[in-house]
Write an enzyme that holds these catalytic residues in place. Structure first.
Site, short mmCIF file in Angstrom:
data_model
loop_
_atom_site.label_atom_id
_atom_site.label_comp_id
_atom_site.label_asym_id
_atom_site.label_seq_id
_atom_site.Cartn_x
_atom_site.Cartn_y
_atom_site.Cartn_z
CB CYS A 169 15.05 -9.82 8.43
SG CYS A 169 13.39 -9.68 7.75
CG HIS B 240 15.99 -6.34 9.70
ND1 HIS B 240 16.06 -6.26 8.33
CD2 HIS B 240 14.70 -6.68 10.00
CE1 HIS B 240 14.87 -6.53 7.82
NE2 HIS B 240 14.04 -6.79 8.81
CG ASN C 276 11.50 -5.56 6.35
OD1 ASN C 276 12.50 -6.09 5.87
ND2 ASN C 276 10.85 -6.06 7.38
N1 ACO Z 1 -2.33 2.61 8.06
C1 ACO Z 1 -3.22 2.95 9.00
N2 ACO Z 1 -3.59 2.13 10.00
C2 ACO Z 1 -3.00 0.93 10.05
C3 ACO Z 1 -2.05 0.50 9.09
C4 ACO Z 1 -1.73 1.40 8.05
N3 ACO Z 1 -0.82 1.11 7.08
N4 ACO Z 1 -1.64 -0.75 9.39
C5 ACO Z 1 -2.30 -1.11 10.52
N5 ACO Z 1 -3.13 -0.09 10.89
C6 ACO Z 1 -4.03 -0.04 12.05
C7 ACO Z 1 -4.41 -1.41 12.56
O1 ACO Z 1 -5.51 -1.92 11.81
C8 ACO Z 1 -4.81 -1.10 13.99
O2 ACO Z 1 -6.10 -0.60 14.01
P1 ACO Z 1 -7.11 -0.99 15.20
O3 ACO Z 1 -6.46 -0.46 16.45
O4 ACO Z 1 -8.36 -0.30 14.81
O5 ACO Z 1 -7.19 -2.49 15.17
C9 ACO Z 1 -3.87 0.04 14.37
O6 ACO Z 1 -3.36 0.57 13.14
C10 ACO Z 1 -2.69 -0.40 15.23
O7 ACO Z 1 -2.12 -1.57 14.64
P2 ACO Z 1 -0.85 -2.25 15.26
O8 ACO Z 1 -0.49 -3.42 14.42
O9 ACO Z 1 -1.04 -2.45 16.72
O10 ACO Z 1 0.23 -1.07 15.04
P3 ACO Z 1 1.71 -1.01 15.51
O11 ACO Z 1 1.97 0.29 16.16
O12 ACO Z 1 2.13 -2.27 16.23
O13 ACO Z 1 2.50 -0.96 14.13
C11 ACO Z 1 3.77 -2.41 12.69
C12 ACO Z 1 2.38 -2.00 13.20
C13 ACO Z 1 4.38 -1.22 11.99
C14 ACO Z 1 3.59 -3.55 11.71
C15 ACO Z 1 4.66 -2.84 13.86
O14 ACO Z 1 3.95 -3.75 14.67
C16 ACO Z 1 5.94 -3.48 13.43
O15 ACO Z 1 6.83 -2.83 12.91
N6 ACO Z 1 6.12 -4.79 13.70
C17 ACO Z 1 7.36 -5.48 13.45
C18 ACO Z 1 7.55 -5.84 12.01
C19 ACO Z 1 8.93 -6.43 11.86
O16 ACO Z 1 9.86 -6.05 12.52
N7 ACO Z 1 9.12 -7.37 11.01
C20 ACO Z 1 10.49 -7.92 10.99
C21 ACO Z 1 10.55 -9.11 10.38
S1 ACO Z 1 10.12 -8.90 8.71
C22 ACO Z 1 10.65 -10.31 7.87
O17 ACO Z 1 11.22 -11.20 8.42
C23 ACO Z 1 10.29 -10.41 6.41
#
Ligand code: ACO
Length: 313
Positions: free
Chosen positions: A108, A232, A262
């Protein structure tokens, strides 16, 4: 020798996939996806090469340049169409450019890495470059895994960077990588993306903050001097956290992720191009770019937009 950004263009595949489309077949909802990420819909389809070509042609048209005026293509991508050859190679032939072409994988952060590399090449030997960020992440995403499927999508953006007398378009840059954290976001040959989302999130905020502070210190540019911040486009909460800490208003921030998801290396140039098309950028404006991604890589740059000198006060 200096450089100037003389053209820009972007490309998105026609197929729109909404949050409700995912909710219809996975255990997720529009509310969860939009509240946790800011994404409402994304585009899927095409190849990295076809999206890169469409974006490049639009950038050339905007620059009023023929492909033969380009003697370097730098294509930032994590999703090349084939392992061999580089996607930039058939792209070079399809466009009819001169000189060289190569792919660059910095995830990214790839477009900013590519811009800095292309600018350095122009300093050495002049000419003109196409800098393209293009990815088709949907092809390496498990569409049945709700934790990644809703995030990653496809798109491309490009700029034309030309050697000109005077100042470089890139006032300064900070590039970095933490390879010890590489396994937090990865994809094996023939596999799909796995990501420790929460840890990537935490590192994205920290790395972008440090990187932006480094590039501002190196250039002597103040946040208030920045006309537009182009981060990004991974998660609006990451962008809001960075903006809050640095005192950047959301009004001064380019956002497309609500409609694109993304798109990795495509994300920063897509947001930059939309802002330029909307008339939000003027010759001489200072633009702050910052990306973070797999690797874990990061890159920030302060860039002077367009032709001509500093913007009138
Ligand atoms: N719908 C519903 N629930 C979901 C979903 C979904 N699509 N995805 C995950 N959950 C659930 C999980 O299973 C978890 O459930 P649990 O508590 O029962 O285990 C709960 O939601 C919380 O999951 P988290 O992963 O802790 O949620 P978070 O608030 O951290 O959000 C996310 C997840 C959106 C992926 C976030 O962590 C994020 O944006 N991370 C950074 C990603 C990023 O920036 N990537 C950049 C690089 S990308 C690249 O280089 C290609």
């Amino acid at each position: 020798m200096g450089s100037a950004i003389t053209g820009w263009g972007s490309a998105l595949p026609p197929r729109v996939v909404t949050n409700d489309d995912f909710a219809a077949r996975l255990d997720t909802s529009d509310a969860w996806i939009s509240e946790r990420t800011g994404i409402r819909q994304r585009r899927m389809g095409g190849t990295t090469g076809s999206l890169a070509e469409e974006a490049a042609r639009a950038a050339l048209a905007r620059a009023e340049r023929q492909p033969a005026a380009i003697d370097q293509i730098v294509l930032a991508t994590t999703t090349p169409d084939r392992l061999i050859p580089a996607t930039s190679s058939p792209l070079h032939a399809a466009l009819g450019c001169r000189g060289g072409a190569f792919d660059l994988n910095a995830a990214c952060a790839g477009f900013v890495y590519g811009l800095v590399v292309a600018d350095a090449l122009l300093q050495v030997r002049g000419g003109a470059a196409l800098v393209i960020g293009a990815d088709t992440l949907s092809r390496i995403t498990d569409q049945d895994d709700r934790s990644t499927a809703v995030l990653f999508a496809d798109g491309a953006g490009a700029i034309v960077l030309e050697a000109v007398p005077g100042e470089s378009a890139v006032l300064g840059a900070d590039l970095g990588v933490d390879g010890a954290a590489a396994d937090l976001l990865s994809c094996e040959h023939g596999g799909t993306i796995t990501m420790e989302g929460r840890e990537v999130y935490r590192r994205a905020v920290r790395a972008e903050l440090d990187s932006i502070e480094a590039v501002l210190a190196a250039t002597g540019v103040k946040i208030d001097d920045i006309a537009l911040f182009v981060p990004h486009q991974a998660n609006v909460r990451i962008i809001e956290a960075v903006n809050q800490r640095l005192g950047i208003s959301m009004d001064k921030t380019a956002l497309v992720l609500d409609r694109t998801g993304n798109t990795s290396a495509g994300s920063i140039p897509l947001a930059l191009c939309e802002a330029a098309d909307a008339g939000r950028l003027h010759d001489g404006d200072l633009v702050l770019l910052s990306g973070f991604g797999a690797g874990m890589t990061w890159a920030s740059a302060v860039v002077r937009w367009g032709r001509g000198g500093p913007a009138a006060a």
